[in-house]
Design a protein around this motif. Structure first.
Motif, mmCIF file in Angstrom:
data_model
loop_
_atom_site.group_PDB
_atom_site.id
_atom_site.type_symbol
_atom_site.label_atom_id
_atom_site.label_comp_id
_atom_site.label_asym_id
_atom_site.label_seq_id
_atom_site.Cartn_x
_atom_site.Cartn_y
_atom_site.Cartn_z
ATOM 1 N N SER A 201 0.794 -1.235 0.014
ATOM 2 C CA SER A 201 0.107 -0.023 -0.026
ATOM 3 C C SER A 201 0.995 1.201 0.108
ATOM 4 C CB SER A 201 -0.721 0.194 1.194
ATOM 5 O OG SER A 201 -1.645 1.117 1.206
ATOM 6 N N PHE A 203 -0.481 3.970 1.328
ATOM 7 C CA PHE A 203 -0.980 4.983 2.401
ATOM 8 C C PHE A 203 -0.521 4.464 3.798
ATOM 9 C CE2 PHE A 203 -4.707 4.260 -0.458
ATOM 10 C CZ PHE A 203 -5.050 5.440 -0.870
ATOM 11 N N GLN A 206 -2.377 3.574 7.071
ATOM 12 C CA GLN A 206 -2.733 2.295 7.063
ATOM 13 C C GLN A 206 -1.777 1.464 7.325
ATOM 14 O OE1 GLN A 206 -4.884 1.594 3.090
ATOM 15 N NE2 GLN A 206 -6.320 3.374 3.396
ATOM 16 N N ASP A 476 -0.760 14.219 0.338
ATOM 17 C CA ASP A 476 -2.271 14.080 0.112
ATOM 18 C C ASP A 476 -2.788 14.852 -0.996
ATOM 19 O OD1 ASP A 476 -1.980 11.816 2.073
ATOM 20 O OD2 ASP A 476 -2.526 13.097 3.541
#
Lengths: 500, 373
Positions: A201, A203, A206, A476
């Motif tokens: 991932s 992210f 996460q 982001d």
């Protein structure tokens, strides 16, 4: 904790090259049962190659794979499945018009007297979904469920009764926060059952939430592996962005140059779900770096500035005059050139010759009715081959036969041949060897000194530090800071990325 | 003969690099070789095949006949080569021919001057291209589906045009149009001159402007072409316009020959021969390259083969299968993979047999394998 148990999967010294370009270089990777192991790295770092080797989709050139301590040769994905290694790829490879039961059992339908037994198929599907605590109507079409459920169905399909390893490639890419929580709850259940999970991932939050261990790949090498708890986010970012340019001299003058006149200016330029509105001014003779992690909006910013993607807010001005609605053709005609990140998919026409590829942007600028005379074409191609040091036997060679670094130079040559005033480079040194890397960095600096306005998006922090007079830092999908001159150091950039 | 082979083949194994560099040259070699072979067999089967006489003030002979018959298909195939170069396909060319034929009969019955009728017919072809281009380039429909629409409906449109003035398969007389198709200028059939002129015009359009490069770039990698500022939509559009126009032109020649509007069977299956010609000429359906000259060679191979089958005395029931077998052989001959497989087997056989001439020379077996056929 889990590391006390013997490892489930051990990859030792895995190497793999594609057409002579190394994709993985002696990578070790260890996966324990009951562990979620996050595999991180930028695009092209080698994550998917490593996964494909682990799941039998690719064969390694060198190295060994052990499963529960036993050396195994995984020759195909079917063999991997038989060994208990299940994979869910990034794009959900399911058929939305078929029922959930059919999707789960597709290709492996339970048979009775040689015919498919639909009742058994439904039972099988229910049993598998139950393992993921998912109770849905298995006779409904898959497409009628939300994406999160589809993702879970994909996992249910991948998990055999005897699965011991689950590989998830960007499973949360299309999930919202609540759906991600559901997925994570199920992952924790699987973990408790002793499943070993590889989690890819981009992210980071996460990764910190779900993973027990993190391994980082960069340019085909394992650059770090540590327990998640022992790896602060800032250190992780440092690992991911790397120090490739240690041997390349750092920027000569740290003091800000007297910047030239503004050439291209973005005012509140943005696009929904693409990049938050931002302001950015490009000046003649100045290089601006775009720094940030994968998925932070580097490419998105670059494409918006060039006009490859249309903005839905704000405007671009060239020499103070509005540029109107953007398109690559218009941008090129106005002297803005772009080198895309993915040279194979977006940069080159591989079947065309080096000469034709170099010619393309300039020819577009002239229009189809004014072809560049053949002699001039040849001169231009040869001049570019010479100037950029493109290693090719001759200009008529199909560009697909060149090595990655030389292909990258052809993309650059095409942009330069159109005589731009503004040059937007997205990952100009992706996937090329260190020598070519240094050459391209030097070239970018030379172009800048010659008065070009440059925008360089890069995942290599040192590259950004080496070429930029100013750096816009993204997080982001938002520009979170701009630094200039002596402020441009790895540390300040990492600080901004980490949100410090 | 085996001595000759060894001598000719000897330079080939020198390096792999020379072979790769000469790829463009090689691409031309195999189709030309196939054509020469088919013509040679023609010469063996029918004595006097290569003789060209002057009869009634014009050239006459089997080779002229092959060129003459191949011309309409060649026109269609040239347009097809352009469309295939853009990574598309045009299945509607046969239907476009039918529409053009119907348009010609209609306008002649309406009393238009015959030069104007010619413009009507070409205009109809262009209009068909405009339609196909709109579906593919503007609406983004897959080419095979988009052109299937006109392929299916076109012959019906032709019949409806016939209905305008109440005729079924209406015939017409037009000395002007017939002179274009079956007449001759000096000793040379007019349609060959027109074919050569059209070829030259198309070549100039593609190679003396940047259009050919743009079409090839779009066919090779549409995203990259777009980012390089080539508007891929317009470029794709132009390919279908060209195909519509060349099909229309073929429709004029074919209809003027039969002087009847027969939408049901005029130009039936010509799209298949056209696609075949492009492929035999070395074009890839994956797009990205346009070989105009080789496409003409491909058409000639098909026509020479048709003539050979007719004159060879093979029972007519076998015709289509023989054609398919020869076409398959030509395609295999062109395929690098197939030749490599053939080379490996030859080499294996050579090393087993020991003394087979040239059997041990690496990389040299493939041309021989082809030539031996």
């Amino acid at each position: 904790m889990t590391s006390d148990q013997p490892p489930r999967v051990e990859l030792v010294g895995i190497s793999k090259a594609f057409a002579g370009v190394p994709a993985l270089d002696r990578v070790d990777f260890t996966l324990h049962p009951g562990e979620v192991h996050a595999l991180l790295g930028e695009n092209g770092a080698g994550k998917s190659t490593l996964i494909k080797i682990m799941t039998g989709a690719l064969a390694a050139d060198a190295g060994e794979m052990r499963l529960d301590g036993r050396a195994v040769a995984v020759g195909s994905t079917a063999e991997a499945r038989a060994l208990g290694i299940s994979t869910v790829y990034q794009e959900v490879n399911l058929v939305p018009t078929l029922s959930v039961a059919r999707n789960v059992t597709l290709g492996r339908e339970p048979r009775r007297f040689g015919l498919i037994s639909w009742r058994a198929a439904r039972e099988k599907a229910r049993a598998r979904l139950k393992r993921l605590s998912l109770e849905i109507d298995v006779e409904r079409a898959l497409g009628s469920f939300p994406v999160a459920v589809q993702q879970l169905v994909a996992i249910a399909r991948a998990l055999e009764e005897d699965s011991r390893v689950l590989v998830l490639d960007e499973p949360t890419a299309s999930l919202d926060a609540q759906e991600t929580r559901l997925l994570f709850r199920i992952l924790r259940d699987l973990k408790a059952q002793g499943m070993a999970v590889v989690f890819i991932s981009h992210f980071l939050d996460q990764v910190y939430e779900i993973s027990d261990r993190i391994s980082v790949l960069r340019n085909g090498r394992l650059v770090g592996s540590a327990a998640t708890a022992a790896l602060p986010q800032r250190e992780l970012i440092t690992l991911m962005l790397g120090r490739e340019l240690e041997r390349v001299e750092q920027r000569a003058a740290a003091a800000p140059k007297a910047a030239g006149a503004p050439v291209l200016a973005a005012e509140k330029l943005g696009r929904r779900r693409w990049i938050e509105p931002f302001d950015l001014v490009l000046r003649a003779g100045e290089a601006i770096g775009l720094a940030g992690l994968l998925g932070s909006g580097r490419t998105e910013t670059a494409k918006l500035i060039f006009g490859a993607v249309r903005a839905d807010s704000g405007r671009l001005t060239l020499d103070g005059a509005p540029l109107g609605h953007a398109s690559p053709r218009r941008a090129l005609r106005r002297g803005i050139a772009f080198c895309p990140e993915d040279r194979k998919a977006e940069g080159l026409v591989l079947d065309l010759s080096v000469r034709e590829n170099i010619l393309l942007a300039l020819q577009t600028k002239r229009g189809w009715l004014r072809p560049l005379p053949r002699d001039e074409q040849r001169r231009l191609a040869e001049a570019m081959i010479e100037a950029l040091g493109i290693a090719t036997s001759d200009a008529e060679k199909p560009v697909g036969q060149l090595s990655g670094g030389n292909q990258q130079k052809v993309v650059l040559a095409r942009a330069l041949a159109s005589k731009p005033r503004v040059l937007v480079l997205d990952e100009p040194t992706r996937g090329i060897d260190v020598g070519a890397h240094a050459e391209i960095v030097a070239l970018v600096r030379r172009l800048c000194a010659e008065g070009l306005a440059l925008l360089v998006a890069s995942s290599e922090l040192d590259e950004i530090v080496a070429v930029s007079d100013r750096v816009a830092v993204l997080r982001d999908r938002r520009i979170v800071g701009e630094i200039a001159g002596a402020e441009i150091t790895r540390e300040t950039i990492i600080e901004l990325i980490a949100g410090g | 003969m085996s001595v000759n082979q060894t001598i000719e083949v000897a330079p080939a194994p020198r390096t792999l690099g020379t072979r790769l560099r000469g790829l463009a040259g090689h691409r031309a070699v195999w189709p030309l070789l196939a054509l020469a072979l088919i013509l040679a067999v023609n010469g063996l089967v029918s004595p006097g095949f290569f003789s060209i006489r002057v009869v009634e003030g014009r050239f006459f002979g089997s080779t002229i006949d092959i060129l003459y018959r191949a011309m309409p298909t060649a026109m269609v195939a040239l347009g097809m080569a352009v469309v295939i170069g853009s990574k598309g396909i045009d299945l509607s060319v046969g239907a476009i021919i039918a529409i053009c034929g119907a348009t010609i009969a209609w306008r002649i019955h309406a009393g238009d001057p015959h030069v104007v009728v010619l413009l009507w017919a070409l205009g109809a072809g262009l209009l068909c291209g405009l339609w196909n281009g709109a579906l593919v380039a503007l609406l983004g429909i897959q080419p095979i589906v988009a052109t299937l629409v006109l392929m299916v409906s076109g012959r019906g449109i032709g019949l409806m045009i016939n209905l305008i003035y109440g005729g079924t398969n209406p015939s017409f007389e037009s000395p002007f149009l017939q002179s274009l198709s079956v007449g001759h200028v000096g000793l040379i059939p007019t349609r060959l001159l027109l074919g050569a002129a059209s070829f030259a015009a198309l070549w100039l359009l593609l190679r003396r402007t940047a259009l050919g490069l743009f079409i090839e770039a779009v066919g090779g990698n549409a995203r990259a072409a777009d980012l390089a500022g080539i508007g891929s939509r317009l470029v794709t559009y132009s390919a279908y316009l060209i195909s519509g126009l060349t099909a229309g032109w073929a429709g004029v020649i074919l209809t003027a020959d039969t002087h009847i509007s027969d939408p049901v069977s005029q130009g039936l299956y010509i799209e298949l021969d056209a696609i075949l010609a492009v492929v035999i000429g070395g074009g890839s359906l994956a797009g990205g390259r346009i070989h105009l000259g080789m496409t003409v060679i491909g058409t000639l191979i098909i026509q020479a083969l048709a003539t050979l089958i007719l004159t060879s005395g093979v029972p007519p029931e076998y015709n289509l299968v023989v054609k398919a077998v020869v076409v398959l052989a030509v395609l295999l001959l062109q395929s690098d993979d197939a030749r490599a497989a053939l080379t490996r087997r030859n080499r294996a056989r050579g090393s087993l047999g020991g003394g087979s001439p040239g059997g041990g020379s690496p990389g040299g077996g493939s041309p021989k394998g082809g030539r031996r056929r």
